[in-house]
Every structure is written in structure tokens, then in C-alpha cells.
Design a protein around this motif. Structure first.
Motif, short mmCIF file in Angstrom:
data_model
loop_
_atom_site.label_atom_id
_atom_site.label_comp_id
_atom_site.label_asym_id
_atom_site.label_seq_id
_atom_site.Cartn_x
_atom_site.Cartn_y
_atom_site.Cartn_z
N LEU A 104 -3.91 -1.42 6.10
CA LEU A 104 -5.36 -1.27 6.00
C LEU A 104 -5.80 0.16 6.29
O LEU A 104 -6.75 0.66 5.67
CB LEU A 104 -6.05 -2.24 6.95
N GLY A 105 -5.12 0.83 7.21
CA GLY A 105 -5.48 2.21 7.53
C GLY A 105 -5.26 3.16 6.38
O GLY A 105 -5.95 4.18 6.26
N GLU A 121 -12.82 -5.41 11.35
CA GLU A 121 -13.26 -4.01 11.44
C GLU A 121 -13.21 -3.32 10.09
O GLU A 121 -14.11 -2.55 9.73
CB GLU A 121 -12.37 -3.27 12.44
N LYS A 122 -12.17 -3.59 9.31
CA LYS A 122 -11.99 -2.94 8.00
C LYS A 122 -12.69 -3.69 6.87
O LYS A 122 -12.66 -3.24 5.72
CB LYS A 122 -10.49 -2.83 7.68
N ASP A 123 -13.31 -4.84 7.19
CA ASP A 123 -13.94 -5.68 6.18
C ASP A 123 -12.94 -6.01 5.06
O ASP A 123 -13.28 -6.00 3.87
CB ASP A 123 -15.19 -5.02 5.60
N ALA A 124 -11.70 -6.29 5.46
CA ALA A 124 -10.65 -6.63 4.52
C ALA A 124 -10.63 -8.13 4.25
O ALA A 124 -11.44 -8.89 4.80
CB ALA A 124 -9.30 -6.17 5.07
N GLN A 147 -2.04 -2.43 10.59
CA GLN A 147 -2.71 -1.15 10.83
C GLN A 147 -2.34 -0.14 9.75
O GLN A 147 -3.20 0.59 9.24
CB GLN A 147 -2.33 -0.61 12.20
N GLN A 156 0.83 -1.20 0.00
CA GLN A 156 0.00 0.00 0.00
C GLN A 156 0.87 1.25 0.00
O GLN A 156 0.47 2.29 -0.53
CB GLN A 156 -0.94 0.00 1.20
N LYS A 158 -6.31 -3.61 1.24
CA LYS A 158 -7.50 -4.43 1.45
C LYS A 158 -7.22 -5.91 1.67
O LYS A 158 -8.17 -6.68 1.85
CB LYS A 158 -8.44 -4.29 0.24
N LEU A 181 -8.80 -6.47 13.49
CA LEU A 181 -8.68 -5.32 12.61
C LEU A 181 -9.17 -5.64 11.20
O LEU A 181 -9.83 -4.82 10.56
CB LEU A 181 -7.22 -4.84 12.57
#
Length: 296
Positions: A96-97, A157-160, A93, A57, A101, A154
Motif C-alpha cells: 500500500l505504501g 488509513e490508505k482507503d484501500a 505496508q 505492486q 490498493k 492501515l
């Protein structure tokens, strides 16, 4: 099957697994060049960029100015190998933050990979020395190690997407089961018949847990180096169902074809063998759009 018909069917596809530069392994193109080629030739809707050694990323963000006029969505990922500190919550973190994905469980740091790589299954080697330590995901009692639990939280939470990496099938099953308990909904198992060694009946268990099974073009592309029989890929699709299948290029390696070429040849071959057009659409369009939350 006419070549134009293949182009029409692939137009707007998503490549869920690609390996651009920068990388410790020799690569043909960087993220921006790969995405531009995908858009120019097949109007690729999205590409997921993976590296075994760092969080991609950051590459996506660094090349943002080069991607401004490329409509293809580029998606970063992180693999939990020793080069990023193993089961490192901070790296997840950050990935994804910042918009990534996909989280891969250990690939080159898994025991399964280390043992198979020693047996020379054709996996590429790094251009520079990269120390790799074996990363364990379950303890001696078969329980998922505690370092993974906040990572699963996590991802939920991020639906990754949680990818099984290059783990032994039993370890993939244990991780997916624990991740499901913690709210993860999206799972992928890559190249079950390469390195991992998951039989179709094991893959059916993963599907029942909500997973898609991803097969890699570079193994089956007649223009690449591995050249596994396309009949084998068609058998996997037939047994597990097109609705449960993804096709990723897994390309980018130096001296290999580019993703667009791999998709064209493999799609053409599958259609010639009798794969229904609707099944191909599901595999390269519908399934990855649902997985990554992408619409048109």
C-alpha cells in the motif's frame, strides 16, 4: 446485440482481478503485456494485478518503463498467504505504501481453499513446489486474530480495498465486521459460488456491510474451460443488483483466453440474455471507478 455496440459499452472498462506473470503458476502474459493488450483493444482504464504468492505492486514498479506509453492504470495487490509470511503487516505496508490498493485475506492458505482444492474444483497448480500453510483469521472463540488488527488499521488509513479472499463466508463476515469497526470502507467478495460457497442471502449481508460482489469471467466465458451457464451469472446480478456487482476477468492462466476476449464474450452473452445496457455500464465502469477512486 452488434459486436460494435458491445465494444462501445466496454470501452474504458476496469478489470478488478487479473493474474499476470511473474507467478508460481503458469501464466499467459506479464503485467505490461496484459495492460497494453487491454488498452489497445478496449482502452481499459485500469487493471488490478493479483498473485497468490507475492506482492504484485513490486511487479508494477519493476515494469514501469514498459508501461510509460500505456494509459491503462495498473494497480498492485497483496494476498495474505503463507508465501509472504501470512498476516504480515510489513508486506501490507510495502504494497500500500508503494501504491497498491487491494489486500486479499488468505486465498490459497485459507482452510476453505485447501479443503476445496483437495476436492479438485479446477484450481491451477504451481509450476514449482510452494509450501502452503493454513492461515487462521479467527480464534477458537470466533474473534478476529490480533495480527489482523493493525492491517485493518492501515487499510483504513490508505482507503484501500479489503477482499475476503477464499475464506469461509462466516470468516469473511467476522473480518469485515471488525475491519468496519476500525474504519475500512471498501470491501469485495470474489466468486462467491466458487471455493467460497457463499449463498445470495449471505452476500446480501456483505453488501449491507458495504461490499461489492465480484464474479469472474473465466467461469462463465464460453471460450474458456469452465463454461458455467451465463444464466447463473445473470441470476446473481438480478438478485443482488447491478449496483452491487463487479466483473473481474480472473484471467491470465496459461491456455485461457485473455481478459479482453473474456469481457467481450461474457458481456455479449449477458446483453443477449436481457441484461440492460445501463446495468452493464454500472458493473464494468461506475462501480470499479468508485471502488478504486479512479476518474476519467
Amino acid at each position: 446485440m452488434t459486436n460494435q455496440r458491445v465494444f462501445d459499452l466496454l470501452d474504458g472498462l476496469i478489470d478488478p482481478h487479473c493474474h499476470p506473470a511473474p507467478s508460481a503458476m503458469p501464466r499467459e502474459f506479464d503485467a505490461a503485456t496484459g495492460a497494453r493488450d487491454g488498452w489497445d483493444r478496449l482502452r481499459m482504464r485500469a487493471m488490478v494485478f493479483k498473485c497468490h504468492h507475492h506482492n504484485t505492486q513490486m511487479d508494477v514498479i519493476a515494469q514501469r518503463s514498459l508501461l510509460e506509453d500505456v494509459p491503462t492504470e495498473v494497480i498492485g495487490a497483496v494476498a495474505l498467504n503463507s508465501s509472504i509470511g501470512g498476516l504480515n503487516l510489513a508486506q501490507v505496508q510495502m504494497c500500500l505504501g508503494l501504491g497498491g490498493k487491494v489486500v486479499y485475506l488468505p486465498t490459497v492458505s485459507s482452510g476453505r481453499h485447501i479443503d476445496n482444492h483437495a476436492e479438485s474444483q479446477g484450481f491451477p497448480t504451481t509450476m514449482v513446489e510452494v509450501t502452503t500453510h493454513r492461515i487462521e483469521v479467527v480464534d477458537s472463540d470466533g474473534n478476529v486474530v490480533p495480527e489482523l488488527l493493525p492491517i485493518f488499521d492501515l487499510i483504513a488509513e490508505k482507503d484501500a480495498v479489503l477482499n475476503g479472499g477464499h475464506l469461509h463466508p462466516d470468516y469473511i463476515e467476522a473480518c469485515f465486521a471488525e475491519a468496519r469497526k476500525r474504519g475500512v470502507r471498501k470491501f469485495v467478495v470474489s466468486h462467491p459460488d466458487f471455493v467460497i460457497g457463499a449463498e445470495p442471502e449471505q452476500c446480501r449481508k456483505f453488501i449491507d456491510m458495504g461490499a461489492k460482489v465480484e464474479h469472474e469471467l473465466h467461469m462463465y466465458d464460453p471460450g474458456a474451460k469452465m463454461r458455467w451457464p451465463l444464466e447463473q451469472l445473470l441470476e446473481w446480478i438480478t438478485v443482488l443488483g447491478a449496483e452491487n456487482t463487479l466483473l473481474g476477468s480472473d484471467l491470465g492462466q496459461k491456455g485461457f483466453p485473455w481478459p479482453v476476449d473474456g469481457f467481450i464474450r461474457v458481456a455479449e452473452g449477458l446483453l443477449d440474455l436481457g441484461l440492460p445496457e445501463d446495468d452493464l455500464r454500472a458493473i464494468v465502469h461506475t462501480n470499479p471507478r468508485t471502488l478504486f477512486g479512479i476518474d476519467d
